[in-house]
Design an enzyme around this catalytic site. Sequence first.
Site, short mmCIF file in Angstrom:
data_model
loop_
_atom_site.label_atom_id
_atom_site.label_comp_id
_atom_site.label_asym_id
_atom_site.label_seq_id
_atom_site.Cartn_x
_atom_site.Cartn_y
_atom_site.Cartn_z
N ARG A 60 0.92 -1.26 -0.01
CA ARG A 60 0.02 0.22 0.06
C ARG A 60 0.73 1.16 -0.09
O ARG A 60 1.88 1.25 0.42
CB ARG A 60 -0.96 0.00 1.28
N LYS A 201 -8.72 -3.11 0.79
CA LYS A 201 -8.67 -2.07 1.95
C LYS A 201 -9.25 -0.76 1.69
O LYS A 201 -9.85 -0.30 2.65
CB LYS A 201 -7.00 -1.53 2.39
N HIS A 221 -9.48 -4.76 12.58
CA HIS A 221 -8.24 -5.29 11.84
C HIS A 221 -7.79 -6.41 12.45
O HIS A 221 -6.77 -6.40 13.38
CB HIS A 221 -7.39 -4.25 11.66
N SER A 239 0.65 -5.89 9.85
CA SER A 239 1.32 -6.83 9.05
C SER A 239 2.54 -7.51 9.57
O SER A 239 3.27 -6.98 10.18
CB SER A 239 1.51 -6.17 7.76
N LYS A 243 -1.07 -12.67 12.31
CA LYS A 243 -2.78 -12.89 12.56
C LYS A 243 -3.33 -14.03 11.83
O LYS A 243 -4.26 -15.01 12.17
CB LYS A 243 -3.52 -11.63 11.80
N THR A 244 -2.72 -14.04 10.43
CA THR A 244 -3.18 -15.32 9.66
C THR A 244 -2.89 -16.65 10.03
O THR A 244 -3.54 -17.61 10.33
CB THR A 244 -2.92 -15.25 8.23
N ASP A 258 -8.50 -11.36 8.33
CA ASP A 258 -8.05 -9.92 8.53
C ASP A 258 -9.13 -9.10 8.84
O ASP A 258 -8.72 -7.86 9.34
CB ASP A 258 -7.58 -9.50 7.11
N ARG A 323 3.27 -12.18 -1.01
CA ARG A 323 1.61 -12.63 -0.58
C ARG A 323 1.11 -13.72 -1.34
O ARG A 323 1.63 -13.80 -2.56
CB ARG A 323 0.89 -11.27 -0.53
#
Length: 538
Positions: A60, A201, A221, A239, A243-244, A258, A323
């Site tokens: 981003r 996003k 988030h 990031s 999390k994942t 997410d 990713r």
Amino acid sequence: MATNAQTTKSISLYENGITHENIHYQLSSDKLHEITIAKDMGVESSLGAIAVNTGEFTGRSPMDRFIVKDEITEDKIWWGNINIPFDSDRFDALHKKVIAYLNEKELFVRDAYACAEDDYRLNIRVINEYPWSNMFAYNMFLRPTDAELEDFAPEWTVINAPGFMADAAIDGTRQHNFAILNFSKKIALIGGTGYTGEIKKGIFSALNFILPVFKNTLPMHCSANVGEDGDTAIFFGLSGTGKTTLSTDPNRKLIGDDEHGWTAKNTVFNFEGGCYAKVINLSKENEPEIYGAIKKGAILENVILNDSGEVDFEDTSITQNTRVSYPIYHIDNIQEPSIGKNVKNIFFLTADAFGVLPPISKLTPAQAAYHFISGYTAKVAGTEAGVVEPQPSFSACFGAPFMPLHPAKYAEMLSKKMLESGVDVWLVNTGWTGGPYGVGTRMKLKYTRAMISAAMSGELGLYNYDNYHIHSVFGVAQPRECPGVPTKVLSPRATWNDDKAYYDTAFKLSNAFRENFKKFEAHANEEIRRGGPQRYAY
């Protein structure tokens, strides 16, 4: 579960200003995969997933994200260097130029929706210049059935033109790329960047305004999963914090990785229909579920393949931010629909590159509010130009770039929900132990998994002196014992073998917390302010 069948229905985009008919509507993932290869825009990896390069931007671009300032947003948005205002007339002019550009292009269009909970469903039309961007939209948004498409009425439109370059002097952008939200016209306008994360996003940012302002629902988030007893766990984190990885647990059903909403009825629902996971250093041994999801239908971004099409997950020569995007049904153990109830545990994940935070600690309500507003993680050397040693990185609500309202608004909503649900809140350091980055080592994933499992099962015990030690600098309660984890690992000071160096570094980080929190003090009560580190550097 939606099928991957190709829908043959055609569509007109006259209402969007597109007058030609060179439009592919609702193509299957397989067909988009095929077209991407035929156009030489991607190659098929040995795992079956297509591999693409997003071009100039591999992440981003926060300074190029704008929100149109108008009567809907003017008095509600927390304007600043995160939510940058954009003039309404200039948006109209730029929008017109993008549409003119797309009128000369072959287009890929998809109708989809966000929010798995029916009462909050947001219908979306995505207009893409590239086939693989449309495949990303198939993966990441929720997929309507053919019957639902019969009378589908989009509420928001995402217009995605990676090949269009703005003229900053004329168009009012900072440079040639841009991502602009217009809440009055319900458009997310994206140009000059092929990074697909801007698509998801954009809608996430829109929902982060819509849900709290109009629906009394907290947008988060975070990732989430649910256990056999129906208990839901939420994982906040920036990031690279896990999390994942940590929510994709073979013993618990994945709700999503997410973006979620937490309703007034105490349900948690996924915004999305897929996952967008970092794959740097991914291995089949450590993360078998994510590795197994990389197959036909998935999109690998900015990875390096050898001549046999095999992925080198350790190669970061294009970017650290490699990713994979895949539909959630590529994971076997998922919650259907993507909704959970009975929230019992919240985990704040941080990759502390200073190596001073405990690997897991229990937070009081005040500490939870403080750490949520702070949103701490750390940058390590080499991830950005000029970063030669660990640097603290704070992102309010663990997602400041996507939060249009003041962070205190989200923190107030979370605090209220924590009190109502009696949830336990934990701070988990997935970063370094035994010293800072470059000296210590990254926390072993098996230890982090064991600590999270013990927290959810109650094996870490009641919050008392026998079971917990209060950290002398950060004031958090670190457990004295945890099944499957060496006792020494639970104490960051003990892993350093150098008390002075440890405390020097701990005080350095605690001072960074306090300095960062100054901008929120006016909006935080005394209890929350006391939720942070209380000892100052000597």
